[in-house]
Design a protein around this motif. Structure first.
Motif, PDB file in Angstrom:
ATOM      1  N   LEU A 212     -10.509   7.625  -8.254  1.00  0.00           N
ATOM      2  CA  LEU A 212      -9.853   7.975  -7.194  1.00  0.00           C
ATOM      3  C   LEU A 212     -10.539   8.142  -6.005  1.00  0.00           C
ATOM      4  O   LEU A 212     -10.310   8.678  -4.680  1.00  0.00           O
ATOM      5  CB  LEU A 212      -8.881   8.982  -7.378  1.00  0.00           C
ATOM      6  CG  LEU A 212      -7.740   8.615  -8.111  1.00  0.00           C
ATOM      7  CD1 LEU A 212      -6.645   9.636  -8.446  1.00  0.00           C
ATOM      8  CD2 LEU A 212      -6.927   7.450  -7.482  1.00  0.00           C
TER       9      LEU A 212
ATOM     10  N   GLU B   4       1.765   7.181  -5.731  1.00  0.00           N
ATOM     11  CA  GLU B   4       0.522   6.494  -5.071  1.00  0.00           C
ATOM     12  C   GLU B   4       1.492   5.719  -4.264  1.00  0.00           C
ATOM     13  O   GLU B   4       2.373   5.079  -4.295  1.00  0.00           O
ATOM     14  CB  GLU B   4      -0.327   5.675  -5.999  1.00  0.00           C
ATOM     15  CG  GLU B   4       0.326   4.426  -6.987  1.00  0.00           C
ATOM     16  CD  GLU B   4      -0.468   3.906  -7.888  1.00  0.00           C
ATOM     17  OE1 GLU B   4      -1.817   4.057  -7.532  1.00  0.00           O
ATOM     18  OE2 GLU B   4      -0.045   2.819  -8.285  1.00  0.00           O
TER      19      GLU B   4
ATOM     20  N   TRP C 192      -3.042   2.122  -2.253  1.00  0.00           N
ATOM     21  CA  TRP C 192      -3.679   2.221  -3.557  1.00  0.00           C
ATOM     22  C   TRP C 192      -2.838   1.427  -4.715  1.00  0.00           C
ATOM     23  O   TRP C 192      -3.808   0.999  -5.592  1.00  0.00           O
ATOM     24  CB  TRP C 192      -3.777   3.696  -3.830  1.00  0.00           C
ATOM     25  CG  TRP C 192      -4.784   4.506  -2.981  1.00  0.00           C
ATOM     26  CD1 TRP C 192      -4.556   5.137  -1.916  1.00  0.00           C
ATOM     27  CD2 TRP C 192      -6.011   4.662  -3.203  1.00  0.00           C
ATOM     28  NE1 TRP C 192      -5.827   5.716  -1.471  1.00  0.00           N
ATOM     29  CE2 TRP C 192      -6.827   5.405  -2.517  1.00  0.00           C
ATOM     30  CE3 TRP C 192      -6.919   4.352  -4.548  1.00  0.00           C
ATOM     31  CZ2 TRP C 192      -8.092   5.694  -2.525  1.00  0.00           C
ATOM     32  CZ3 TRP C 192      -8.270   4.810  -4.907  1.00  0.00           C
ATOM     33  CH2 TRP C 192      -8.801   5.360  -3.832  1.00  0.00           C
ATOM     34  N   SER C 193      -1.675   1.485  -4.494  1.00  0.00           N
ATOM     35  CA  SER C 193      -0.960   0.581  -5.779  1.00  0.00           C
ATOM     36  C   SER C 193      -1.117  -0.829  -5.438  1.00  0.00           C
ATOM     37  O   SER C 193      -1.119  -1.679  -6.537  1.00  0.00           O
ATOM     38  CB  SER C 193       0.611   0.943  -5.681  1.00  0.00           C
ATOM     39  OG  SER C 193       1.212   0.154  -6.580  1.00  0.00           O
TER      40      SER C 193
END
Length: 331
Positions: free
Chosen positions: A100, A163, A167-168
């Protein structure tokens, strides 16, 4: 050559697909599947009767005969599981993103380098024959000088709470854009909106500018009436579109370009020629990805080259996230 011993960790949405491909690889053996959910273990254990099952990740690390683990668990667990596996001397495949933060991703790369282990993030689209064809068209010069790239990755559902759309969904298209351009952006900006869950953007628009002058754009959303998985590449000679929703026409090349200004009036003209559909292999991208991982385990290629590229993806995601947060504070 003795078969390499592999383990699949995580049997949620994507893990079973990964386990199936690992099990079918020639020269490898799926010896473990691991998940905290005993129901999933029972279900998939029946599918892989010769494979051991466990709810304890530590069982894999303690198995001296195990060569590598493939991790398909929630993103927040990627770093720690990959780190523990590397420390235990196991090669690691881990679904995207590596971590992350770029700092944590770089830590994994350094650890893999130090221990001479394979570390490979699962950026699936880089193994899609359609993306391979796009890269070939660019590298051969058929499209000419690259002007810009843009991606559309939108759908209605699956709505996330943990998320945002960047980010997904963004890691997919971002990995392809960096691969096509062959560089990291010098400028990143993003704007999004959280309509359903506070602080979780359902739609994100991203802008990237590269040192070469190439620009890129991404439209990402799970709140859209269309299902699109499309990447458009515009060069000064031709243009090309990769559309993963097309069952047959995965890549289309358009012989369209601007003409030099006419000497008499100095206005740009446009030229439209043939539209062509190059042949694109129908190989399963995940199978190609797993075969590449196995080749790396056998000593073929750069063991952490893909991981370095994965760090670049995470670094760019971080910059886009920072831009999102700055825009959010201004509202």
């Amino acid at each position: 050559m003795e078969a390499l011993s592999l383990a699949a960790v995580g049997l949620g949405y994507w893990g079973p697909n990964l386990a199936r491909n690992l099990d079918e690889l020639e020269g490898a053996s799926l010896t473990w599947i691991c998940d905290r959910d005993e129901g999933r273990l029972e279900r998939y254990g029946a599918r892989f009767p010769d494979t051991r099952t466990t709810t304890r990740f530590e069982d894999l690390l303690e198995d001296d005969s195990l060569d590598a683990v493939a991790i398909a668990t929630p993103v927040v667990t990627h770093f720690e599981l990959a780190r523990e596996a590397l420390l235990a001397g196991k090669h690691v495949f881990v679904e995207k993103p590596l971590a992350l933060s770029a700092a944590l991703a770089e830590e994994l790369v350094a650890l893999a380098e130090e221990r001479a282990l394979v570390l490979m993030p699962g950026h699936l689209l880089l193994y899609h024959p359609g993306v391979t064809k796009l890269k070939e068209l660019l590298d051969s010069g058929e499209l000419g000088r690259l002007f810009y790239v843009y991606g559309n990755r939108v759908n209605f559902g699956k709505i996330r709470r943990d998320e945002n759309a960047l980010w997904s969904l963004g890691a997919h298209d971002l990995s392809v854009i960096l691969h096509l351009v062959g560089d990291e952006p010098a400028e990143c900006s993003a704007r999004g909106e959280s309509f359903l869950n506070p602080g979780v953007e359902d739609v994100v628009f991203c802008y990237l500018r590269f040192p070469s002058g190439v620009v890129a754009h991404m439209h990402l959303s799970w709140l859209d009436p269309h299902k699109m998985r499309r990447m458009t590449v515009v060069g000064d000679r031709k243009m090309a579109v990769f559309d993963d929703m097309e069952p047959e026409r995965k890549v289309t090349v358009y012989d369209q370009r601007p003409q030099e200004p006419a000497e008499t009036w100095g206005e740009w003209q446009t030229r439209s020629g043939d539209i062509s559909i190059p042949k694109v292999a129908n190989d399963e991208p995940l199978r190609l990805e797993c075969e590449h991982f196995l080749a790396l385990l056998r000593g073929e290629g750069d063991r952490i080259g893909a991981a370095r590229d994965g760090v670049a993806v995470v670094r760019t995601l971080e910059q886009l996230q920072s831009s999102l947060e700055r825009e959010r504070e201004r509202v």
